[in-house]
Write an enzyme that holds these catalytic residues in place. Sequence first.
Site, PDB file in Angstrom:
ATOM      1  N   ASP A  26       0.814  -1.215   0.000  1.00  0.00           N
ATOM      2  CA  ASP A  26       0.000   0.000   0.000  1.00  0.00           C
ATOM      3  C   ASP A  26       0.847   1.264   0.000  1.00  0.00           C
ATOM      4  O   ASP A  26       2.070   1.215   0.192  1.00  0.00           O
ATOM      5  CB  ASP A  26      -0.952  -0.002   1.215  1.00  0.00           C
ATOM      6  CG  ASP A  26      -0.298  -0.527   2.484  1.00  0.00           C
ATOM      7  OD1 ASP A  26       0.944  -0.494   2.564  1.00  0.00           O
ATOM      8  OD2 ASP A  26      -1.012  -0.975   3.388  1.00  0.00           O
ATOM      9  N   ASP A  61      -7.256  -2.883  14.613  1.00  0.00           N
ATOM     10  CA  ASP A  61      -8.647  -3.149  14.229  1.00  0.00           C
ATOM     11  C   ASP A  61      -8.773  -4.345  13.289  1.00  0.00           C
ATOM     12  O   ASP A  61      -9.829  -4.594  12.730  1.00  0.00           O
ATOM     13  CB  ASP A  61      -9.277  -1.899  13.591  1.00  0.00           C
ATOM     14  CG  ASP A  61      -8.584  -1.479  12.292  1.00  0.00           C
ATOM     15  OD1 ASP A  61      -7.611  -2.148  11.870  1.00  0.00           O
ATOM     16  OD2 ASP A  61      -9.019  -0.490  11.674  1.00  0.00           O
ATOM     17  N   HIS A  71      -7.085  -4.754  10.430  1.00  0.00           N
ATOM     18  CA  HIS A  71      -6.836  -4.508   9.005  1.00  0.00           C
ATOM     19  C   HIS A  71      -5.579  -5.209   8.530  1.00  0.00           C
ATOM     20  O   HIS A  71      -4.616  -5.364   9.284  1.00  0.00           O
ATOM     21  CB  HIS A  71      -6.814  -3.001   8.669  1.00  0.00           C
ATOM     22  CG  HIS A  71      -5.617  -2.245   9.182  1.00  0.00           C
ATOM     23  ND1 HIS A  71      -5.718  -1.120   9.978  1.00  0.00           N
ATOM     24  CD2 HIS A  71      -4.284  -2.412   8.981  1.00  0.00           C
ATOM     25  CE1 HIS A  71      -4.513  -0.644  10.240  1.00  0.00           C
ATOM     26  NE2 HIS A  71      -3.618  -1.413   9.646  1.00  0.00           N
ATOM     27  N   GLU A  81      -9.598  -2.005   5.702  1.00  0.00           N
ATOM     28  CA  GLU A  81     -10.165  -1.753   7.027  1.00  0.00           C
ATOM     29  C   GLU A  81     -11.409  -2.615   7.240  1.00  0.00           C
ATOM     30  O   GLU A  81     -11.951  -3.176   6.275  1.00  0.00           O
ATOM     31  CB  GLU A  81     -10.530  -0.266   7.146  1.00  0.00           C
ATOM     32  CG  GLU A  81      -9.352   0.690   7.010  1.00  0.00           C
ATOM     33  CD  GLU A  81      -8.456   0.728   8.257  1.00  0.00           C
ATOM     34  OE1 GLU A  81      -8.578  -0.157   9.118  1.00  0.00           O
ATOM     35  OE2 GLU A  81      -7.640   1.667   8.354  1.00  0.00           O
TER      36      GLU A  81
END
Length: 263
Positions: free
Chosen positions: A67, A136, A138, A143
């Site tokens: 990313d 979280d 991800h 996400e």
Amino acid sequence: MRVVVLEDESAVADAVAAHFASLIRRKPDAVLGLATGGTPVGAYQRLIELHRRHGLSFRQISSFNLDEYLGLDEDHPQSYRRFMNEQLFDPIDIDKNRTRVPPGRPDDIRTACQRYEDEIVAAGGIDLQLLGIGRDGHIAFNEPGSSLASRTRCTTLAATTILDNARFFGSEDLVPRAALTMGIGTILDARQILLMATGSGKAEAIAGSIEGPVSSRVPGSALQLHPDVVVYLDAAAAHRLEYLEYYLESERTHRSLGLLPFP
Ligand code: F6R
């Protein structure tokens, strides 16, 4: 899924580097999938050491990063391209023309995302994809709520991710709100996936990914659908795993049967 629980962060970095080095020795022109963030830094340092002291060569290696923040130039201090150059590429003998990071300032976002997918296919697919994980759950910048079949695209960072990554930018306000990321489907196409996590802050995300229901609530749980995933954890990141004893026993059994290629 093979779950390997090691003593501490340093042992995890050793194991991840050894795993990569083993592939590179077997397949000198391997295609690597690489991650940024704090977690892989120790493993990259060890790979640099293996290059300097033991002649591990990356000359024929190709790589694709997961990313990049949208809106950052390549030489921005927090761009993932710059991170990779500084943390791994510059100190080793890799041909930078064969290293890919999604563009932070694409002319056209959709075209750039499709091109990234096409380049991965043209390279023959990713042999070994390294992943960290967010608090979280991800993976890359997929996400919670991301489609488990998603491909490379533009995503919006979740509030927890903005908060966590503010440590690199100095302030929450400076963290970009969007990124180009490989999708979960893109990641699952890799031949082997290596997930690494350290510290108690990752324990819940790890438990959800390994033992929870497969759900877009915890993007890491999609890894349960892949046939060849190795997870390297330190004790702190593993402490919420319900079947921890089973994973430890499983490692011992496989080792005694001579079935473990790594570490
Ligand atoms: C990085 C990436 C992210 C990180 C994750 C954990 O390329 O895709 O998913 O792996 O945010 O980051 P750290 O390692 O900083 O805790």
